[in-house]
Design a protein around this motif. Structure first.
Motif, PDB file in Angstrom:
ATOM      1  N   GLY A  61      -7.131  10.380 -31.401  1.00 42.52           N
ATOM      2  CA  GLY A  61      -7.305  11.823 -31.293  1.00 42.52           C
ATOM      3  C   GLY A  61      -6.014  12.588 -31.166  1.00 42.52           C
ATOM      4  N   ILE A  62      -5.964  13.496 -30.210  1.00 41.53           N
ATOM      5  CA  ILE A  62      -4.822  14.398 -30.054  1.00 41.53           C
ATOM      6  C   ILE A  62      -3.542  13.627 -29.762  1.00 41.53           C
ATOM      7  CG2 ILE A  62      -3.834  16.231 -28.620  1.00 41.53           C
ATOM      8  CD1 ILE A  62      -5.945  17.209 -30.610  1.00 41.53           C
ATOM      9  N   ASP A  63      -3.630  12.577 -28.930  1.00 42.88           N
ATOM     10  CA  ASP A  63      -2.431  11.808 -28.569  1.00 42.88           C
ATOM     11  C   ASP A  63      -1.697  11.307 -29.808  1.00 42.88           C
ATOM     12  OD1 ASP A  63      -3.399  12.178 -26.016  1.00 42.88           O
ATOM     13  OD2 ASP A  63      -3.095  10.109 -25.390  1.00 42.88           O
ATOM     14  N   VAL A  64      -2.389  10.545 -30.619  1.00 42.90           N
ATOM     15  CA  VAL A  64      -1.721   9.955 -31.784  1.00 42.90           C
ATOM     16  C   VAL A  64      -1.372  11.024 -32.813  1.00 42.90           C
ATOM     17  CG1 VAL A  64      -3.795   9.401 -33.150  1.00 42.90           C
ATOM     18  CG2 VAL A  64      -1.745   7.955 -33.321  1.00 42.90           C
ATOM     19  N   ALA A  65      -2.165  12.100 -32.877  1.00 45.05           N
ATOM     20  CA  ALA A  65      -1.835  13.208 -33.778  1.00 45.05           C
ATOM     21  C   ALA A  65      -0.500  13.820 -33.382  1.00 45.05           C
ATOM     22  CB  ALA A  65      -2.936  14.262 -33.750  1.00 45.05           C
ATOM     23  N   ALA A  66      -0.276  13.989 -32.066  1.00 40.99           N
ATOM     24  CA  ALA A  66       0.991  14.546 -31.583  1.00 40.99           C
ATOM     25  C   ALA A  66       2.148  13.617 -31.943  1.00 40.99           C
ATOM     26  CB  ALA A  66       0.922  14.759 -30.079  1.00 40.99           C
ATOM     27  N   HIS A  67       1.976  12.316 -31.725  1.00 39.38           N
ATOM     28  CA  HIS A  67       3.037  11.365 -32.061  1.00 39.38           C
ATOM     29  C   HIS A  67       3.358  11.395 -33.559  1.00 39.38           C
ATOM     30  CE1 HIS A  67       3.186   9.713 -28.074  1.00 39.38           C
ATOM     31  NE2 HIS A  67       1.965   9.212 -28.114  1.00 39.38           N
ATOM     32  N   LYS A  68       2.332  11.435 -34.390  1.00 37.56           N
ATOM     33  CA  LYS A  68       2.541  11.445 -35.841  1.00 37.56           C
ATOM     34  C   LYS A  68       3.263  12.705 -36.290  1.00 37.56           C
ATOM     35  CE  LYS A  68      -1.350   8.475 -37.205  1.00 37.56           C
ATOM     36  NZ  LYS A  68      -2.675   8.411 -37.901  1.00 37.56           N
ATOM     37  N   GLU A  69       2.876  13.839 -35.725  1.00 38.23           N
ATOM     38  CA  GLU A  69       3.544  15.091 -36.096  1.00 38.23           C
ATOM     39  C   GLU A  69       5.008  15.075 -35.652  1.00 38.23           C
ATOM     40  OE1 GLU A  69       2.391  17.264 -38.081  1.00 38.23           O
ATOM     41  OE2 GLU A  69       0.364  16.438 -38.166  1.00 38.23           O
ATOM     42  N   CYS A  70       5.288  14.442 -34.507  1.00 43.21           N
ATOM     43  CA  CYS A  70       6.675  14.309 -34.045  1.00 43.21           C
ATOM     44  C   CYS A  70       7.493  13.482 -35.034  1.00 43.21           C
ATOM     45  CB  CYS A  70       6.711  13.653 -32.667  1.00 43.21           C
ATOM     46  SG  CYS A  70       6.214  14.730 -31.309  1.00 43.21           S
ATOM     47  N   LEU A  71       6.907  12.419 -35.546  1.00 46.56           N
ATOM     48  CA  LEU A  71       7.615  11.583 -36.522  1.00 46.56           C
ATOM     49  C   LEU A  71       7.929  12.381 -37.784  1.00 46.56           C
ATOM     50  CD1 LEU A  71       5.582   8.261 -36.126  1.00 46.56           C
ATOM     51  CD2 LEU A  71       7.922   8.695 -35.343  1.00 46.56           C
ATOM     52  N   LYS A  72       6.984  13.216 -38.206  1.00 43.87           N
ATOM     53  CA  LYS A  72       7.204  14.039 -39.395  1.00 43.87           C
ATOM     54  C   LYS A  72       8.309  15.065 -39.166  1.00 43.87           C
ATOM     55  CE  LYS A  72       2.363  13.905 -40.949  1.00 43.87           C
ATOM     56  NZ  LYS A  72       1.153  14.755 -41.149  1.00 43.87           N
TER      57      LYS A  72
END
Length: 366
Positions: A151-162
């Motif tokens: 959910g939000i947790d992994v979405a935040a991590h992925k957006e940080c990588l981008k």
């Protein structure tokens, strides 16, 4: 200090995080605890005869030896709470772990740190908010912390990588595994600009009770916790409650009335448990942040009085205004603090380089 004994300290069954820090403060090191006599231990506040009789050192030392092998084989950092690399914001929390295991390329004491949390059942609305937030955070040189859950947790991590934003995932298990397994590729990429952090040794499963404990690290590491999307029950509201108990700022994005996964955010805002957040400008204004240019907050910038806890600041100010070094008894009177608590505070400040101890158990600023 002996790394073996620091790790073994966390395996002592009768000693939790608070007691462990008390023991180190009075005896000087983790190693000294294992060498102390029952008579020495009995003089330490909070360590009674029953606890001393139950202490058993052999098995914890054996477990620590095995853990050190795993640490060495897997290039893992061990951050004892007296280590300068240990998150200073977390260290100021009374129930902070005495030791953390970490892996990656990170600065846990970045000048600005936020935690981003939310539901495991993220909607398109929540993911869009997450994307916009992280894109704007990139202009402020911020470290983003979350729990690497669905959910939000992994979405935040992925957006940080981008967006090339440093991001750290706090785990509820040992570093020899990853839960949920679907996030393995994201976790591997995070090691290049951020990393993984846990208080649990190898062999620890992702048990249900570990995740509320994990949440206190997520909340304690950050200047502010941001709830992107959350229902009325779940880890995001637990994390926000913990952040409030640590007197940290909490923000929440509002949602449409009736939406299941906006009810938690609306509840926090309605009950003054979180400030309303509509964009990054709201957060920046509340936190007093300005956009970053090329400033990279290195460790040398962080060893400043601004990083002191309330107790440490009180001690620092008293020593600073006194022309001559102060003895611990005199300090205890001036700052109105129990000697046992002051001893722990002074040790922390000395290890961080703020003060130095002098002959006669007196203290002066560095």
């Amino acid at each position: 200090m002996s790394l073996l004994h620091q790790v073994a300290l966390t395996f002592l069954k009768e000693i939790g995080h608070v007691r462990a820090k008390t023991l180190v403060a009075h005896l000087g090191s983790a190693e000294a605890i294992f060498k102390a006599s029952p008579a020495q231990l009995s003089k330490i506040p909070g360590i009674g005869e029953i606890t001393i009789k139950k202490l058993e050192f052999t098995e914890p030392l054996q477990r620590a030896e095995k853990e050190l092998k795993f640490i060495e084989d897997n290039n893992i950092d061990v951050l004892f709470y007296t280590d300068a690399r240990y998150p200073k914001r977390l260290k100021n929390c009374v129930d902070a772990p005495v030791l953390l295991y970490a892996k990656g390329q990170y600065n846990l004491n970045a000048l600005k740190v936020v935690s981003v949390v939310g539901t495991r059942n993220a909607t398109d609305y929540g993911k869009q908010l997450c994307r916009q937030l992280i894109e704007e955070l990139a202009e402020y040189n911020v470290l983003v912390v979350s729990g690497l859950a669905h959910g939000i947790d992994v979405a935040a991590h992925k957006e940080c990588l981008k967006a090339n934003v440093q991001t750290v995932g706090v785990l509820g298990h040992g570093l020899d595994r990853l839960y949920p397994g679907q996030n393995r590729s994201t976790a591997d990429r995070m090691l290049q600009n951020g990393g993984l952090l846990t208080e649990y040794p190898s062999g620890t499963n992702a048990d249900r009770q570990n995740f509320p404990e994990r949440n206190r690290i997520v909340a304690g590491m950050a200047d502010a916790t941001i709830v992107v999307e959350a229902g009325l029950k779940g880890g995001a509201l637990i994390t926000s409650e913990i952040a409030n108990s640590y007197h940290r700022d909490v923000f929440a994005f509002p949602g449409r009335l009736g939406d299941e996964y906006s009810e938690g955010c609306n509840f926090l805002i309605r009950n003054n448990k979180a400030a309303l957040l509509t964009c990054m400008a709201d957060l920046a204004y509340s936190m007093g942040w300005e956009k970053s240019t090329e400033v990279k907050g290195g460790p040398e910038q962080l060893i400043l009085p601004i990083d002191l806890s309330a107790d440490e600041r009180a001690v620092y100010e008293v020593i600073q205004t006194n022309k001559a070094p102060l003895a611990i008894d005199e300090l205890a009177i001036k700052v109105n603090m129990p000697t046992s608590q002051l001893a722990m505070t002074l040790l922390d400040m000395e290890l961080q380089g703020f003060i130095r101890s002098l002959p006669g158990k007196t203290y002066a600023l560095n």
